[in-house]
Design an enzyme around this catalytic site. Structure first.
Site, short mmCIF file in Angstrom:
data_model
loop_
_atom_site.label_atom_id
_atom_site.label_comp_id
_atom_site.label_asym_id
_atom_site.label_seq_id
_atom_site.Cartn_x
_atom_site.Cartn_y
_atom_site.Cartn_z
N SER A 77 4.66 -0.65 0.59
CA SER A 77 3.53 -0.77 -0.33
C SER A 77 4.13 -0.98 -1.72
O SER A 77 4.92 -0.16 -2.18
CB SER A 77 2.70 0.51 -0.27
N GLU A 78 3.77 -2.08 -2.39
CA GLU A 78 4.55 -2.51 -3.55
C GLU A 78 4.42 -1.60 -4.77
O GLU A 78 5.16 -1.76 -5.74
CB GLU A 78 4.24 -3.96 -3.92
N ASN A 79 3.51 -0.63 -4.73
CA ASN A 79 3.47 0.34 -5.83
C ASN A 79 4.60 1.37 -5.73
O ASN A 79 4.72 2.23 -6.61
CB ASN A 79 2.11 1.05 -5.88
N GLY A 80 5.42 1.27 -4.67
CA GLY A 80 6.61 2.12 -4.66
C GLY A 80 6.75 3.04 -3.48
O GLY A 80 7.25 4.16 -3.62
N SER B 163 10.94 -1.61 -6.15
CA SER B 163 10.03 -2.14 -5.13
C SER B 163 10.09 -3.67 -5.09
O SER B 163 10.14 -4.27 -4.02
CB SER B 163 8.59 -1.68 -5.44
#
Lengths: 219, 233
Positions: free
Chosen positions: A46-49, A88
């Site tokens: 998940s690209e928010n980390g 990320s």
């Protein structure tokens, strides 16, 4: 019959392989997580980390500090890791994510994709989509084949502002699975009960149709 | 303040020197990990003409969204700005300048800014509206665009825990852009849930070293949830 959202997700899930790190976009791609084939392990980025996204929390597990890229509360899977946004996107831009699944408004025969902006209408932004399409080698775009008015979304050239250029090689619509190469769409599979003619009529970009086009299979 | 002690006693002191037309970098993703009390202090202070760099712009009544009704934000650099009616109105009316920036590029712009790197090449955005007016270059057969770094007059950051020297630990996905913003502010102000004495944090577990932090304050947080999704137990 055109595929339902769930069937699109089910067909994408057949492309998952054991040990894959996968980024799923918002919408239909998110549903893919529900259909991971038995006996294989994948880890969701998940690209928010967050690498190793788990299922939604129970009421008791809800944590405001733990969300996915769609801003939904989530949990962490076993073996998860947390990192900042630059890290990320180093994973994404550096080509470390094995499979990316995302939606689109339009794709074209040259692998261009338009997915973030309709001029004159509300512009919400590209989020991480431009990074994902530029960074990933293995991308599946999920979308409806045509608009409600029957206008093809698989075009000779995208008409909307691009999210990425020459980056899409595989498209799964509600009617067909297609590959993009050498400036053409190539029909790989058709949805159960959907004819090749119907697909051809709704594909505005040049379409190569092999002698035999198998129907998709669902377990 | 003495020595490396970064703790200030009030939010007013935390944002002293923030003036009209400055650039402010803010951590947070959606409403997760946002410096909510520092944002509230900017609203109270009434600072105007700000350029804000943040992944998102809050919602109507929480986060950076609360700076919109009094027109405190002149320009926002963000990747996604969907969830906010007043934002939409100001953007469509041309009252608010919006520079949409891919999320990874935004993160890297802050990282580079904080690391003294003036610009970097990336494939992200090549051939799209983001590339307009930017230098393009081909490396090993692939096309890239040159993206300038970003630094801020102020960075406002939310961490979970800090020691008085400003060594920071973040919690779960509330980390997001916070460590990057922390490096790229000329003055970096951090609000945290807990402050401990130097030596109490394990040096191996510190996410952001105190060298990046100028001011530190302990606050209480609402931590509003944007999309409350649950499964049945």
């Amino acid at each position: 019959m055109a595929l339902s959202r769930e069937q699109i997700a089910q067909r994408v899930a057949q492309e998952l392989k054991d040990g894959y790190y996968v980024n799923l976009g918002i919408g239909i791609p998110t549903l893919v997580a529900n259909y991971v084939p038995k006996g294989i392990e994948v880890m969701l980025q998940s690209e928010n980390g967050l690498l190793g996204m788990g299922q939604f929390p129970t009421e008791a597990e809800i944590d405001a500090d733990l969300i996915n890229a769609g801003k939904q509360t989530v949990t962490m899977a076993k073996g998860a890791s947390i990192f900042d946004s630059a890290e990320s996107f180093a994973m994404i831009r550096g080509g470390h994510v094995d499979l990316t699944v995302l939606g689109a408004f339009e794709v074209d025969v040259n692998g261009n994709i338009a997915s973030y902006m309709i001029p004159g209408k509300l512009i919400k932004g590209m989020g991480g989509a431009m990074d994902l399409v530029a960074g990933a080698e293995n991308i599946i775009v999920t979308m409806t084949h045509a608009s409600k008015h029957g206008e093809s979304k698989l075009l000779p050239a995208c008409t909307l502002p691009l999210t990425g250029k020459n980056c899409i090689k595989k498209v799964l619509t509600d009617l067909a699975l297609l590959e993009i190469k050498h400036g053409k769409f190539h029909l790989l599979e058709r949805a159960p009960g959907v004819s090749v003619e119907e697909i051809a009529n709704l594909t505005a970009g040049e379409l190569i149709i092999p002698a035999h086009v198998p129907e998709m299979r669902f377990a | 303040m003495a020595g490396f002690d970064k703790v200030v006693s009030s939010y007013q002191e935390a944002l002293a020197g923030l003036e009209d037309n400055m650039t402010v970098l803010a951590g947070g993703f959606g409403l997760c990990g946002i410096p909510e009390n520092l944002i509230a202090e900017i609203k109270r202070k009434g600072t105007k003409g700000l350029t804000v760099v943040s992944n998102n712009c809050g919602v109507d009544d929480f986060g950076l969204g609360i700076l919109l009704p009094n027109r405190q934000i002149k320009k926002i650099i963000a990747s996604y700005v969907g969830e906010n009616a007043e934002f939409e109105r100001q953007m469509m009316a041309g009252e608010l300048e919006v520079e949409l920036t891919p999320q990874g590029t935004l993160a890297e712009k802050m990282r580079a800014g904080g690391a003294g790197i003036p610009a970097f090449y990336t494939a992200t955005g090549y051939g799209t509206p983001v590339a307009e007016g930017k230098e393009e270059r081909n490396f090993n057969g692939r096309n890239y665009i040159l993206e300038p770094a970003i630094v801020g007059d102020f960075a406002i950051v939310k961490a979970w825990k800090a020691d008085r020297y400003g060594n920071l630990v973040f919690r779960k996905t509330a980390r997001n852009f916070n460590p990057l913003a922390a490096t790229a502010g000329k003055i970096t102000v951090v609000e945290v849930e807990h402050i401990v004495e130097p030596g109490e944090l394990d040096p191996d577990q510190i996410h952001t070293p105190g060298i990046y932090v100028n001011r530190l304050i302990q606050g209480t947080f609402e931590k509003r949830i944007e999309q409350r999704t649950i499964r049945q137990a």
